[in-house]
Design an enzyme around this catalytic site. Structure first.
Site, mmCIF file in Angstrom:
data_model
loop_
_atom_site.group_PDB
_atom_site.id
_atom_site.type_symbol
_atom_site.label_atom_id
_atom_site.label_comp_id
_atom_site.label_asym_id
_atom_site.label_seq_id
_atom_site.Cartn_x
_atom_site.Cartn_y
_atom_site.Cartn_z
ATOM 1 C CG ASP A 1 -5.900 0.865 -8.301
ATOM 2 O OD1 ASP A 1 -4.945 0.434 -8.066
ATOM 3 O OD2 ASP A 1 -6.530 2.788 -8.235
ATOM 4 C CB THR B 1 4.767 0.238 -2.187
ATOM 5 O OG1 THR B 1 3.722 -0.116 -2.844
ATOM 6 C CG2 THR B 1 5.292 -0.300 -1.210
ATOM 7 C CE1 TYR C 1 -3.297 7.619 -2.490
ATOM 8 C CE2 TYR C 1 -2.586 8.728 -4.236
ATOM 9 C CZ TYR C 1 -2.251 7.527 -3.670
ATOM 10 O OH TYR C 1 -1.861 6.997 -4.773
ATOM 11 C CD GLU D 1 -7.767 7.751 -11.146
ATOM 12 O OE1 GLU D 1 -8.214 7.600 -11.856
ATOM 13 O OE2 GLU D 1 -8.145 7.809 -10.000
ATOM 14 C CB SER E 1 -15.339 1.926 -8.634
ATOM 15 O OG SER E 1 -15.261 2.728 -9.270
ATOM 16 C CB SER E 2 -11.520 5.393 -10.549
ATOM 17 O OG SER E 2 -10.288 5.563 -9.988
ATOM 18 C CD GLU F 1 -3.066 -0.449 0.012
ATOM 19 O OE1 GLU F 1 -3.155 0.464 -1.083
ATOM 20 O OE2 GLU F 1 -3.594 -1.053 0.553
ATOM 21 N N GLY G 1 -15.599 4.082 -4.993
ATOM 22 C CA GLY G 1 -15.344 4.339 -3.679
ATOM 23 C C GLY G 1 -15.019 3.800 -2.535
#
Ligand code: ADP
Ligand code: MG
Length: 383
Positions: A172, A35, A221, A160, A127-128, A33, A122
């Site tokens: 992702d 990374t 983030y 994105e 989902s994005s 996570e 979300g």
């Protein structure tokens, strides 16, 4: 909805039936996570929950897009215009993908698009990315751009980052574009090399959505990313991938407390990813539990991204199954979901414990999403 229903809905909306469908999955990250944007290792699993995009190309330059998740909202724009926000927030992802492709000198022909996704939005299941990758799959097919799955992932990330405004890494999109069913995917985020890692068939993947309201997620983030860049610069490495515990200890006095802890998370998390790959080959759930628990602790203590609700889900899972369940918060942090791995036979015990304890401890209700490891992007033309 059946494929026939989708085709009928498409025809009702756009006047003619679709020419094809592109399908790309959401994902859950087992470990690794924060990374990805540090050029490290990640180990996500693509899900059997997918985004489908039905398309039909047009003779003009117009792009029309509808989503079954946002009824009665159609966005329509010219494929060769500069990026601009449309009337609906969700269609930014579509416009962003079109703009990102243009940044790579690929202008799409006009196209009608219908989106239908099973990936909850979300919830940390991306989902994005499922939307971006399936859309790029459709555009790549109709325009014969010849993009590789890795190109598609990079363009999705560009959309994105530069157009939607989330500084996500490439994980992702890459897992959504390239995953192999039944496998997790080890990604080296420096080289983008992808290695499928078989998952034991006896294991269930259960995602527990905390339903904790996620606030300031985007700014926090992005701030973590800046903290990592500060640590990288202080350590004098090109990315935290190239730092290790020895360099970190040697430079500790020069680092702010935040930068030190962020770097410690990234360095130790990369170690956990590579260890988990070996552990999965042995099929050891107890060792997987130890690694995910250590990951959870680092997310809490070093990266400051857990919340009491996700901590409670992890504790409840362990109270129910002890070392027979591996659990940790997954995704962009500040709430979202907890991923659990346990034997299929233990799932009911786990779910009963969550049902009995979560609301009592947090006042929240957890949504349960059972997943199987799915395949990456698939594109098919109708006959
Ligand atoms: P996630 O963790 O699910 O990726 P994000 O905030 O990154 O969360 O992306 C969710 C956004 O992506 C939604 O708010 C919406 O704008 C867009 N999106 C995802 N799926 C769909 C869909 N099926 N139809 C339209 N927009 C979608
Ligand atoms: Mg997302």
């Amino acid at each position: 909805m059946s494929p026939e229903d989708h085709q009928a809905t498409f025809t009702t909306l756009f006047g003619e039936p679709p020419e094809g469908v592109a399908t790309a999955p959401g994902r859950v990250n087992l470990i690794g996570e924060f990374t990805d944007y540090n050029e490290g290792f990640v180990l996500p699993v693509a899900l059997d929950k997918v985004c489908r995009i039905f398309w039909r190309s047009r003779e003009d330059t117009q792009i029309r897009v509808a989503s079954l998740q946002y009824p009665n909202q159609i966005d329509s724009f010219a494929s060769n215009t500069d990026y601009a926000h449309g009337p609906h927030v969700w269609s930014r992802y579509v416009r962003g993908v079109v703009a990102a492709a243009r940044a790579w000198q690929h202008t799409t022909r006009g196209i009608d698009l219908l989106i239908d996704s099973q990936v909850p939005e979300g919830k940390g299941l991306s989902s994005s990315a499922a939307l971006e990758v399936s859309l790029l799959g459709a555009l790549n097919a109709t325009n014969t751009w010849g993009l590789s799955p890795t190109d598609i992932a990079r363009l999705g990330q560009l959309a994105e980052n530069d157009f939607v405004g989330c500084q996500c890494g490439i994980m992702d999109q890459l897992v959504s574009a390239t995953a192999v069913a039944g496998h997790a995917l080890l990604i080296d985020c420096a080289s983008l090399e992808c290695t499928p890692v078989p998952l034991p068939e006896a294991w269930a993947i259960v995602v527990l959505d905390s339903n904790h309201p996620r606030q300031l997620v985007g700014s926090e983030y992005n701030q973590r990313r800046l903290d990592c860049e500060e640590a990288r610069d202080s350590l004098g490495v090109s990315s935290l991938r190239h730092a290790n515990r020895k360099t970190l200890t040697a430079h500790r006095a020069e680092l702010s407390d935040n930068a030190y802890r962020r770097a410690l998370h990234v360095i130790s998390e990369n170690e956990r990813v590579l260890t988990l790959v070996d552990v999965l080959k042995q099929g050891s759930l107890p060792l997987t539990q130890v690694l995910l628990a250590a990951g959870q602790q680092s997310l809490a203590e070093n990266f400051d991204v857990t919340v009491p609700a996700t901590d409670a889900l992890v504790v409840l899972a362990h109270e129910a199954l002890g070392k027979r369940v591996a659990a940790r918060q997954t995704g962009g942090g500040f709430g979202g979901a907890v991923v659990c791995l346990c034997d299929h036979r233990d799932v009911n015990t786990l779910l009963q414990a969550i049902d009995a304890g979560y609301t009592q401890r947090t006042g929240l209700h957890a949504d349960i999403i059972r997943c199987d490891p799915g395949a990456g992007l698939e594109v098919s033309w109708y006959d």
